[in-house]
Scaffold this active site. Sequence first.
Site, PDB file in Angstrom:
ATOM      1  N   ASP A 120       5.127  -3.571   3.810  1.00  0.00           N
ATOM      2  CA  ASP A 120       4.030  -3.479   2.852  1.00  0.00           C
ATOM      3  C   ASP A 120       4.380  -4.288   1.611  1.00  0.00           C
ATOM      4  OD1 ASP A 120       2.810  -1.689   4.544  1.00  0.00           O
ATOM      5  OD2 ASP A 120       3.247   0.088   3.334  1.00  0.00           O
ATOM      6  N   MET A 121       3.358  -4.801   0.956  1.00  0.00           N
ATOM      7  CA  MET A 121       3.570  -5.598  -0.253  1.00  0.00           C
ATOM      8  C   MET A 121       4.460  -4.866  -1.266  1.00  0.00           C
ATOM      9  SD  MET A 121       0.789  -6.981  -2.983  1.00  0.00           S
ATOM     10  CE  MET A 121       0.618  -5.370  -3.746  1.00  0.00           C
TER      11      MET A 121
END
Length: 227
Positions: free
Chosen positions: A67-68
């Site tokens: 995930d970012m």
Amino acid sequence: MGANPDFIYQPPMSPYIDIVYQDNDIVVLNKPSGLLTVPGRLPEHQDCLQNRVLKVLPTATIVHRLDMATSGIILMALNKPAHVAISRQFEKRLTQKSYIARVFGKVEKAQGSVEQPLICDWPNRPKQKVDHEQGKAALTHYKVLSYRENDDNQITTLVELTPVTGRSHQLRVHMLFLGHPILGDRLYAHEQALTSSNRLQLHAQMLQITHPVTEQTLTFTKACPFD
């Protein structure tokens, strides 16, 4: 970005790329929190780990994602046979992964497991949710590492998380299910847990794979940046 209307993408620029390991077949990187793994649709979301690596290693391909907001160890393949071999290891769950997270509240059990099926919460995408009817099986093991109390007598718990499956947002939703959202989680944390950190306190600390050519077991680690 349905659940994040006020989100402005400002990826960290330094270090631009942090290579942990590299040979002829694979490159292992330490991704900072706030950098997309792959480009988004919008022009302003083109800066990402994949595009940064391609500038120096033009054959690199993504095998798995973070995930970012998650930091830590991520691996890319540098040729087709390596990509195929490592993708197969991920699909067959032959890789080992562990994460470190700081969560809200005191996790009472020293260790345990969360086995709750997950599905995309479509009206609130990209959020995921527990769904026993249509969700895909998801399993996470957790182990308490330490507790910390802040000035407001609020206790947080440092946990080691070992995902057995690799569903989207799995660790974040499973911790939320336990009633202990990860600090700084823009999607799932309540106000108190969100404001106690300026980043998601989730870090991919360890990845173990079998090298696609030498067949050696390789373990890559990167110490947790927020603890």
